[in-house]
Design a protein around this motif. Structure first.
Motif, PDB file in Angstrom:
ATOM      1  N   LEU A   1      31.837   9.462  26.183  1.00 26.82           N
ATOM      2  CA  LEU A   1      31.983   9.327  27.358  1.00 26.82           C
ATOM      3  C   LEU A   1      31.369   8.387  28.023  1.00 26.82           C
ATOM      4  N   ASN A   2      29.995   8.381  27.968  1.00 30.89           N
ATOM      5  CA  ASN A   2      29.169   7.403  28.775  1.00 30.89           C
ATOM      6  C   ASN A   2      29.672   6.147  28.316  1.00 30.89           C
ATOM      7  N   ARG A   3      29.700   5.782  26.977  1.00 32.66           N
ATOM      8  CA  ARG A   3      30.189   4.600  26.422  1.00 32.66           C
ATOM      9  C   ARG A   3      31.314   3.913  26.889  1.00 32.66           C
ATOM     10  N   VAL A   4      32.498   5.146  26.878  1.00 31.96           N
ATOM     11  CA  VAL A   4      33.675   4.575  27.434  1.00 31.96           C
ATOM     12  C   VAL A   4      33.428   4.148  28.867  1.00 31.96           C
TER      13      VAL A   4
ATOM     14  N   ARG B   1      36.661  23.939  22.773  1.00 25.62           N
ATOM     15  CA  ARG B   1      35.195  23.969  23.242  1.00 25.62           C
ATOM     16  C   ARG B   1      35.016  22.874  24.117  1.00 25.62           C
ATOM     17  N   LEU B   2      35.565  21.645  23.638  1.00 27.63           N
ATOM     18  CA  LEU B   2      35.240  20.437  24.580  1.00 27.63           C
ATOM     19  C   LEU B   2      36.179  20.368  25.730  1.00 27.63           C
ATOM     20  N   LYS B   3      36.913  21.360  25.890  1.00 28.76           N
ATOM     21  CA  LYS B   3      37.603  21.262  27.184  1.00 28.76           C
ATOM     22  C   LYS B   3      36.974  22.089  28.397  1.00 28.76           C
ATOM     23  N   ASP B   4      35.839  22.326  27.705  1.00 30.92           N
ATOM     24  CA  ASP B   4      35.140  23.551  29.083  1.00 30.92           C
ATOM     25  C   ASP B   4      34.259  22.494  29.773  1.00 30.92           C
TER      26      ASP B   4
ATOM     27  N   ASN C   1      36.809   0.495  26.472  1.00 35.14           N
ATOM     28  CA  ASN C   1      36.734   1.408  27.282  1.00 35.14           C
ATOM     29  C   ASN C   1      37.692   2.650  27.009  1.00 35.14           C
ATOM     30  N   THR C   2      38.064   3.048  25.873  1.00 38.12           N
ATOM     31  CA  THR C   2      38.840   3.902  25.558  1.00 38.12           C
ATOM     32  C   THR C   2      38.249   4.821  24.282  1.00 38.12           C
ATOM     33  N   VAL C   3      38.262   6.286  24.482  1.00 36.90           N
ATOM     34  CA  VAL C   3      37.614   7.087  23.454  1.00 36.90           C
ATOM     35  C   VAL C   3      37.624   6.670  21.836  1.00 36.90           C
ATOM     36  N   ALA C   4      38.803   6.145  21.693  1.00 36.41           N
ATOM     37  CA  ALA C   4      39.260   5.888  20.327  1.00 36.41           C
ATOM     38  C   ALA C   4      38.517   4.489  19.860  1.00 36.41           C
ATOM     39  N   ASN C   5      38.666   3.674  20.896  1.00 37.66           N
ATOM     40  CA  ASN C   5      38.077   2.491  20.354  1.00 37.66           C
ATOM     41  C   ASN C   5      36.409   2.375  20.189  1.00 37.66           C
TER      42      ASN C   5
ATOM     43  N   LEU D   1      36.440  13.207  32.619  1.00 41.52           N
ATOM     44  CA  LEU D   1      37.009  14.424  31.942  1.00 41.52           C
ATOM     45  C   LEU D   1      38.274  14.748  32.212  1.00 41.52           C
ATOM     46  N   MET D   2      38.678  14.792  33.481  1.00 39.79           N
ATOM     47  CA  MET D   2      39.991  14.927  34.050  1.00 39.79           C
ATOM     48  C   MET D   2      41.032  14.195  33.625  1.00 39.79           C
ATOM     49  N   ALA D   3      40.616  13.001  33.168  1.00 43.89           N
ATOM     50  CA  ALA D   3      41.547  11.944  32.773  1.00 43.89           C
ATOM     51  C   ALA D   3      41.901  12.088  31.449  1.00 43.89           C
ATOM     52  N   LEU D   4      41.198  12.605  30.615  1.00 37.97           N
ATOM     53  CA  LEU D   4      41.203  12.676  29.143  1.00 37.97           C
ATOM     54  C   LEU D   4      42.557  13.193  28.625  1.00 37.97           C
ATOM     55  N   THR D   5      43.123  12.503  27.495  1.00 36.37           N
ATOM     56  CA  THR D   5      44.504  12.838  27.128  1.00 36.37           C
ATOM     57  C   THR D   5      44.250  13.892  25.886  1.00 36.37           C
ATOM     58  N   PRO D   6      45.245  14.442  25.387  1.00 33.94           N
ATOM     59  CA  PRO D   6      45.113  15.288  24.307  1.00 33.94           C
ATOM     60  C   PRO D   6      44.743  14.220  23.021  1.00 33.94           C
ATOM     61  N   THR D   7      45.218  13.036  23.034  1.00 35.23           N
ATOM     62  CA  THR D   7      44.721  12.286  22.085  1.00 35.23           C
ATOM     63  C   THR D   7      42.989  11.857  21.980  1.00 35.23           C
ATOM     64  N   ASP D   8      42.439  11.886  23.443  1.00 34.32           N
ATOM     65  CA  ASP D   8      41.208  11.500  23.556  1.00 34.32           C
ATOM     66  C   ASP D   8      40.429  12.740  22.934  1.00 34.32           C
ATOM     67  N   TYR D   9      40.757  13.857  23.285  1.00 35.73           N
ATOM     68  CA  TYR D   9      40.167  15.220  22.657  1.00 35.73           C
ATOM     69  C   TYR D   9      40.142  15.248  21.329  1.00 35.73           C
ATOM     70  N   ASP D  10      41.418  14.622  20.645  1.00 37.21           N
ATOM     71  CA  ASP D  10      41.388  14.803  19.263  1.00 37.21           C
ATOM     72  C   ASP D  10      40.237  13.847  18.671  1.00 37.21           C
TER      73      ASP D  10
END
Length: 105
Positions: A40-43, A79-82, A50-54, A6-15
């Protein structure tokens, strides 16, 4: 481990997470967080990319993308940043890589 991710997510990951949540979960429910955590469990799993987009754009993974490629709503991203809600969702689904909420059945 989930907190580190969660701490390593980028703005693109959140998108990408928000787009996925918008096609896979009932709005404004815990399902949104559980879907995001399952992504994220899949990542973090060696069985998936190993990326959210992929993960979210892998063929055949999220049926909602067959019909709709939404623009990520800022309200969903916010909301997902909570992290408290994301950790609560993790306490519900653990390390599961699949989630279908009761409200979606």
């Amino acid at each position: 481990m989930i907190l580190e991710l969660l701490m390593a997510l980028t703005p693109t990951d959140y998108d990408h997470l928000a787009r996925t949540v918008q096609v896979e979960a009932a709005p404004n429910t815990m399902d949104e967080y559980c879907v995001a955590v399952s992504v994220l469990n899949r990542v973090k799993s060696p069985l998936y990319p190993n990326t959210v987009a992929n993960v979210v754009y892998s063929p055949g993974q999220y049926e909602g993308f067959l019909y709709w490629r939404p623009v990520a709503k800022q309200s969903v991203i916010d909301r997902l940043k909570d992290n408290d809600k994301m950790l609560e969702a993790y306490s519900i689904i653990g390390d599961r890589t699949d989630f279908k909420g009761q409200s979606m059945l």
